[in-house]
Motif scaffolding. Sequence first.
Motif, PDB file in Angstrom:
ATOM      1  N   GLY A 155       0.811  -1.223   0.000  1.00  5.44           N
ATOM      2  CA  GLY A 155       0.000   0.000   0.000  1.00  5.44           C
ATOM      3  C   GLY A 155       0.845   1.273   0.000  1.00  5.44           C
ATOM      4  N   GLY A 156       2.163   1.132  -0.100  1.00  5.77           N
ATOM      5  CA  GLY A 156       3.053   2.303  -0.082  1.00  5.77           C
ATOM      6  C   GLY A 156       3.025   3.028   1.255  1.00  5.77           C
ATOM      7  N   LEU A 157       2.855   2.292   2.344  1.00  3.76           N
ATOM      8  CA  LEU A 157       2.728   2.905   3.675  1.00  3.76           C
ATOM      9  C   LEU A 157       4.013   2.751   4.484  1.00  3.76           C
ATOM     10  N   LYS A 158       4.377   3.786   5.193  1.00  2.00           N
ATOM     11  CA  LYS A 158       5.509   3.700   6.112  1.00  2.00           C
ATOM     12  C   LYS A 158       5.007   3.100   7.429  1.00  2.00           C
ATOM     13  N   VAL A 159       5.895   2.358   8.117  1.00  2.00           N
ATOM     14  CA  VAL A 159       5.447   1.729   9.360  1.00  2.00           C
ATOM     15  C   VAL A 159       6.478   1.893  10.478  1.00  2.00           C
ATOM     16  N   ILE A 160       5.939   2.210  11.656  1.00  2.02           N
ATOM     17  CA  ILE A 160       6.736   2.303  12.896  1.00  2.02           C
ATOM     18  C   ILE A 160       6.090   1.352  13.901  1.00  2.02           C
ATOM     19  N   THR A 161       6.895   0.587  14.641  1.00  3.59           N
ATOM     20  CA  THR A 161       6.297  -0.269  15.676  1.00  3.59           C
ATOM     21  C   THR A 161       6.446   0.410  17.033  1.00  3.59           C
ATOM     22  N   VAL A 162       5.411   0.284  17.826  1.00  2.51           N
ATOM     23  CA  VAL A 162       5.442   0.849  19.174  1.00  2.51           C
ATOM     24  C   VAL A 162       5.196  -0.285  20.182  1.00  2.51           C
ATOM     25  N   ASP A 163       5.892  -0.254  21.286  1.00  2.00           N
ATOM     26  CA  ASP A 163       5.754  -1.188  22.413  1.00  2.00           C
ATOM     27  C   ASP A 163       6.239  -2.612  22.131  1.00  2.00           C
ATOM     28  N   ASP A 164       5.669  -3.261  21.116  1.00  2.00           N
ATOM     29  CA  ASP A 164       6.001  -4.665  20.835  1.00  2.00           C
ATOM     30  C   ASP A 164       6.745  -4.713  19.504  1.00  2.00           C
ATOM     31  N   ARG A 165       7.987  -5.206  19.540  1.00  2.00           N
ATOM     32  CA  ARG A 165       8.824  -5.159  18.345  1.00  2.00           C
ATOM     33  C   ARG A 165       8.602  -6.392  17.469  1.00  2.00           C
ATOM     34  N   PHE A 166       8.489  -6.160  16.155  1.00  2.00           N
ATOM     35  CA  PHE A 166       8.338  -7.271  15.206  1.00  2.00           C
ATOM     36  C   PHE A 166       9.528  -8.220  15.323  1.00  2.00           C
ATOM     37  N   VAL A 167       9.258  -9.517  15.119  1.00  2.00           N
ATOM     38  CA  VAL A 167      10.367 -10.462  14.960  1.00  2.00           C
ATOM     39  C   VAL A 167      10.243 -11.147  13.607  1.00  2.00           C
ATOM     40  N   GLY A 168      11.374 -11.550  13.054  1.00  2.00           N
ATOM     41  CA  GLY A 168      11.391 -12.237  11.765  1.00  2.00           C
ATOM     42  C   GLY A 168      11.198 -13.732  11.950  1.00  2.00           C
ATOM     43  N   ALA A 169      11.295 -14.471  10.840  1.00  2.00           N
ATOM     44  CA  ALA A 169      11.100 -15.921  10.881  1.00  2.00           C
ATOM     45  C   ALA A 169      12.144 -16.585  11.787  1.00  2.00           C
ATOM     46  N   ASP A 170      13.311 -15.950  11.936  1.00  2.00           N
ATOM     47  CA  ASP A 170      14.367 -16.513  12.791  1.00  2.00           C
ATOM     48  C   ASP A 170      14.197 -16.142  14.263  1.00  2.00           C
ATOM     49  N   GLY A 171      13.106 -15.443  14.583  1.00  2.00           N
ATOM     50  CA  GLY A 171      12.842 -15.066  15.978  1.00  2.00           C
ATOM     51  C   GLY A 171      13.609 -13.826  16.416  1.00  2.00           C
ATOM     52  N   LYS A 172      14.430 -13.269  15.518  1.00  2.00           N
ATOM     53  CA  LYS A 172      15.221 -12.068  15.887  1.00  2.00           C
ATOM     54  C   LYS A 172      14.428 -10.803  15.539  1.00  2.00           C
ATOM     55  N   PRO A 173      14.676  -9.702  16.288  1.00  2.00           N
ATOM     56  CA  PRO A 173      13.945  -8.451  16.008  1.00  2.00           C
ATOM     57  C   PRO A 173      14.135  -7.988  14.563  1.00  2.00           C
ATOM     58  N   LEU A 174      13.082  -7.482  13.983  1.00  2.97           N
ATOM     59  CA  LEU A 174      13.126  -6.952  12.616  1.00  2.97           C
ATOM     60  C   LEU A 174      13.668  -5.519  12.712  1.00  2.97           C
ATOM     61  N   VAL A 175      14.998  -5.417  12.713  1.00  2.00           N
ATOM     62  CA  VAL A 175      15.613  -4.121  13.035  1.00  2.00           C
ATOM     63  C   VAL A 175      15.405  -3.057  11.964  1.00  2.00           C
ATOM     64  N   GLU A 176      14.979  -3.469  10.779  1.00  4.66           N
ATOM     65  CA  GLU A 176      14.789  -2.460   9.716  1.00  4.66           C
ATOM     66  C   GLU A 176      13.525  -1.632   9.934  1.00  4.66           C
ATOM     67  N   VAL A 177      12.638  -2.070  10.827  1.00  4.35           N
ATOM     68  CA  VAL A 177      11.433  -1.278  11.113  1.00  4.35           C
ATOM     69  C   VAL A 177      11.697  -0.436  12.368  1.00  4.35           C
ATOM     70  N   PRO A 178      11.544   0.896  12.273  1.00  3.20           N
ATOM     71  CA  PRO A 178      11.797   1.730  13.465  1.00  3.20           C
ATOM     72  C   PRO A 178      10.925   1.285  14.644  1.00  3.20           C
ATOM     73  N   TYR A 179      11.559   1.199  15.803  1.00  6.41           N
ATOM     74  CA  TYR A 179      10.879   0.702  16.999  1.00  6.41           C
ATOM     75  C   TYR A 179      10.960   1.741  18.115  1.00  6.41           C
ATOM     76  N   PHE A 180       9.849   1.883  18.831  1.00 10.46           N
ATOM     77  CA  PHE A 180       9.777   2.816  19.963  1.00 10.46           C
ATOM     78  C   PHE A 180       9.163   2.045  21.134  1.00 10.46           C
ATOM     79  N   GLY A 181       9.942   1.785  22.161  1.00  6.48           N
ATOM     80  CA  GLY A 181       9.398   0.961  23.249  1.00  6.48           C
ATOM     81  C   GLY A 181      10.010   1.288  24.597  1.00  6.48           C
ATOM     82  N   LEU A 182       9.727   0.433  25.553  1.00  8.39           N
ATOM     83  CA  LEU A 182      10.222   0.611  26.909  1.00  8.39           C
ATOM     84  C   LEU A 182      11.684   0.184  27.027  1.00  8.39           C
ATOM     85  N   ALA A 183      12.425   0.839  27.910  1.00 12.09           N
ATOM     86  CA  ALA A 183      13.744   0.336  28.326  1.00 12.09           C
ATOM     87  C   ALA A 183      13.408  -0.823  29.275  1.00 12.09           C
TER      88      ALA A 183
END
Length: 352
Positions: free
Chosen positions: A130-158
Amino acid sequence: MLASMNARLSSLRLVLAGLLAGAGLLAGCSKQAAPTASNPPAAQPPSASTKMKLGFLVKQPEAPWFQQEWKGAEAAAAKYGAELIKIGVPDGKQALSAIASLAAAGAQGFVICTPDVRLGPAIVAQAAKGGLKVITVDDRFVGADGKPLVEVPYFGLAAAKIGRLAGVIMYAEMLRRGWDPAETAACVVTFDELDTARERTDGIAAALKGAGFPADRIFTAPQKTADLPGGRDAANALLVQHAGIKHWLVAGMNDSAVLGAVRATEGRGFPAADVIGVGINGTDCVDEFRQAAPTGFHGSIFVSAPQHGFRTTEMLYRWVKEGVVPPPDTRTEGQVITRENFAAVLKADGIL
Ligand code: FCA
């Protein structure tokens, strides 16, 4: 005994001083000169049809945390003249169809707290379609390998730091009440499928151990659902297995988990004086603190949900409007609240 408790309390005070942090939220405003013939009036605020449209999707729209996050997002949208489209997405199917409808409505991006972090790659693909930009808040995406999807900007708790603060607070309160550690155990409600939850509960356990709490009396209780009943059921199962404990420290990933676990201690006959529950969020325990008599829910680590909503929406707006790519990983800190100070802290943050 008393002298060593006092020594421990004062060293805890030092640790606390290092962990405590506040958060503020400021919105600016600007003045314009009066319009004249040579200085024509500035363009009117964009009409509904020309306003930038931004989505804000959350997994638990009924939870006070997410309502406050939406409130902050609305404030940012109003500041920048954007239109905010808020959608509750309790499951994966609804998340993906919400993104499709945002695209159809002409939105240019969205912030999301996903109902399932493993949906990350599918959400990214749907957003790209859809040509949409995406930011994740609170819960960070993980990839198929279970590691965080670092290419998506993330804003969450320390998360680890906030967890450690919860652990330190519980331990300090235990010393203050003069409980014998030999008669005390900790019930930590866990939700390990979510990184931010696991980091928080690992931090809680680490702080307890670090303070000298016996490691073999820190019990974990996995919650099946990330809500109050999930916390209650998890703690109930654990309490049944560990009869003979006189006092309980109760912790978990958020206020709901801890409220559920505190309800479980009540159900098994523990008076409030024998329970020290410390939550995280600070938004979902307002009714509890307002009860006439104190319960076993002693305190929470307050984090500014409105700020999470405001700052992510602001980042998204600037990304779309000015091409400013958000930082890859932003973390916010927390501050201790109890029955004594919660009203002042939440009021200062615009929540109450
Ligand atoms: C997760 C939890 C929420 C809140 C947020 C910051 O999404 O489910 O309760 O703690 O992180």
